[in-house]
Enzyme design. Structure first.
Site, mmCIF file in Angstrom:
data_model
loop_
_atom_site.group_PDB
_atom_site.id
_atom_site.type_symbol
_atom_site.label_atom_id
_atom_site.label_comp_id
_atom_site.label_asym_id
_atom_site.label_seq_id
_atom_site.Cartn_x
_atom_site.Cartn_y
_atom_site.Cartn_z
ATOM 1 N N HIS A 1 49.234 -17.000 15.744
ATOM 2 C CA HIS A 1 47.947 -17.687 15.760
ATOM 3 C C HIS A 1 46.818 -16.684 15.969
ATOM 4 O O HIS A 1 46.682 -16.107 17.049
ATOM 5 C CB HIS A 1 47.908 -18.729 16.879
ATOM 6 C CG HIS A 1 48.868 -19.859 16.678
ATOM 7 N ND1 HIS A 1 49.296 -20.660 17.708
ATOM 8 C CD2 HIS A 1 49.475 -20.343 15.564
ATOM 9 C CE1 HIS A 1 50.127 -21.576 17.242
ATOM 10 N NE2 HIS A 1 50.256 -21.397 15.942
ATOM 11 N N ASP B 1 53.433 -25.874 18.760
ATOM 12 C CA ASP B 1 53.591 -25.539 17.349
ATOM 13 C C ASP B 1 54.963 -24.918 17.111
ATOM 14 O O ASP B 1 55.390 -24.024 17.841
ATOM 15 C CB ASP B 1 52.492 -24.571 16.913
ATOM 16 C CG ASP B 1 52.400 -24.422 15.401
ATOM 17 O OD1 ASP B 1 52.873 -25.318 14.683
ATOM 18 O OD2 ASP B 1 51.841 -23.410 14.943
ATOM 19 N N MET C 1 50.892 -21.032 23.773
ATOM 20 C CA MET C 1 50.543 -22.338 24.333
ATOM 21 C C MET C 1 50.741 -23.415 23.274
ATOM 22 O O MET C 1 50.734 -23.148 22.073
ATOM 23 C CB MET C 1 49.108 -22.342 24.845
ATOM 24 C CG MET C 1 48.041 -22.154 23.787
ATOM 25 S SD MET C 1 46.390 -22.198 24.528
ATOM 26 C CE MET C 1 45.370 -21.870 23.084
ATOM 27 N N SER D 1 52.195 -17.277 19.576
ATOM 28 C CA SER D 1 50.756 -17.477 19.798
ATOM 29 C C SER D 1 50.297 -16.600 20.955
ATOM 30 O O SER D 1 50.385 -15.388 20.877
ATOM 31 C CB SER D 1 50.468 -18.965 20.053
ATOM 32 O OG SER D 1 49.093 -19.199 20.167
ATOM 33 N N THR D 2 49.843 -17.201 22.055
ATOM 34 C CA THR D 2 49.321 -16.430 23.184
ATOM 35 C C THR D 2 50.369 -15.446 23.702
ATOM 36 O O THR D 2 51.467 -15.844 24.055
ATOM 37 C CB THR D 2 48.906 -17.372 24.325
ATOM 38 O OG1 THR D 2 48.098 -18.409 23.797
ATOM 39 C CG2 THR D 2 48.154 -16.619 25.403
#
Length: 362
Positions: A210, A306, A303, A183-184
């Site tokens: 994401h 998940d 973050m 993600s991030t």
């Protein structure tokens, strides 16, 4: 606890007010300034020394990308970009991520989005998450290392003694699949991992990053230009091919299904999981149902949590090797931390060693 001090940069007075109103509602955020263009942003960044900046990409005088580069050169701090959802906006956003931005939020309807409330929660979460980003890594590993070539396929004689028993078992079965969730900070992490995978890797690679719709195609194209393997945005119904990495399209869950002896992509619009679609959990759970495949699961910077539940499901079915990115190199040590907390992770590795760790089990 001190509040996160935010500087808002946007050339639209309406957007500045809207973002200010949204962020100011949160008890942990203090908006300390508003900048109306790029030059004003640089001036106030130097004077106010904010903790986080929200930065519009399309601005007069100095655009968001130019402002970002000045910030990263002078005093790197977490920056969250605000981008339009056009192809040009997506390409520029990825350039900003590569230049050091922590994350981005896509404006729902262009430069002046009266419906920005649709992403209000996302904006607040990303500002708070950005404030905890690993500043030491913001401007250090966003460029691929020219001296690193794709890794060769591992042989059993090259395997470490402690891994021989596992390796022998692993190499007996020719069907393998690699699943990566991030993600991030993920686009830069993927740029450190995928280019090191050799063209003859002999396995398909599934990737959930994401991102909203419209951005994953640009990400796939950029990665494909850097890699020996093929990198593409996944399409519903296509058969998995060895030596190809499939990026889940923004807005769709990526799952797999059996088609005779082969596996095919199945894209789903089922409800978001953990607030995400695509979701790493959904991908992992789908792959966990696949029989007669040996699986390598990788969870990198991001973050939230998940992927952790999906990893547990993977481990319940068949042989799985799980790798998590270390706290040292994660921009945000949320997803890897949650995965490690399940006690299902086999190896924790710095991002520049993840490709090598993957190859040890192929």
């Amino acid at each position: 606890m001190a509040k996160v001090r935010v500087l808002i940069v946007d050339d639209s007075a309406f957007m500045r007010k809207l973002i200010n109103d949204f962020l100011s509602e949160h008890p942990k955020i203090e908006v300390i300034g508003l900048a109306r263009n790029g030059e004003d942003a640089v001036k106030k960044f130097r004077e106010m020394r904010p903790d986080v900046i929200t930065l519009d990409i399309e601005m007069p005088k100095l655009n968001g990308l130019e402002v970002l580069k000045i910030i990263m050169q002078e005093r790197p701090i977490p920056v969250v970009m605000l981008s339009s959802m056009t192809k040009e906006g997506a390409d520029t956003t990825l350039q900003a991520i590569q230049a050091g931005a922590v994350d981005f939020v896509a404006k729902p309807s262009g430069s002046i989005s009266v419906d920005l409330h649709k992403v209000k929660t996302e904006l607040i979460q990303k500002v708070l998450s950005a404030s905890k980003a690993n500043l030491a890594k913001l401007n250090t590993y966003h460029k691929p290392r020219a001296d690193r070539k794709p890794l060769p396929l591992a042989t059993e004689t090259e395997t470490k003694p402690s891994e021989v028993l596992y390796s022998r078992r692993f190499h007996k079965e020719p069907k393998k699949i690699v699943c990566i969730g991030t993600s991030t900070g993920g686009p830069r992490a993927l740029q450190q991992v995928l280019p090191l995978l050799p063209k003859d890797i002999g396995v398909p690679v599934l990737v959930v990053q994401h991102m909203p719709p419209g951005f994953t195609k640009s990400l796939a194209s950029r990665l494909d230009s850097l890699c020996q393997i093929t990198v593409k945005e996944a399409e519903d119904g296509e058969l998995l091919q060895k030596g190809t990495a499939y990026i889940a399209p923004g807005g769709y869950h990526l799952e797999v299904k059996g088609v005779g002896p082969a596996l095919a992509i199945s894209l789903s619009l089922s409800p978001p999981r953990n607030g995400h679609r695509p979701s790493v959990d959904v991908m992992f759970e789908s792959v966990s149902l696949v029989k007669n495949y040996l699986k390598i699961a990788v969870i990198m910077t991001g973050m939230g949590a998940d992927g952790a539940k999906g990893l547990v499901e993977l481990k319940k079915n068949g042989i799985v090797k799980a790798i998590a990115e270390s706290q040292e190199t994660s921009i945000v040590f949320g997803m890897p931390k949650a995965a490690i907390a399940t006690n299902m992770v086999d190896e924790v590795a710095n991002v520049d060693h993840i490709a090598e760790t993957i190859m040890n089990y192929i």
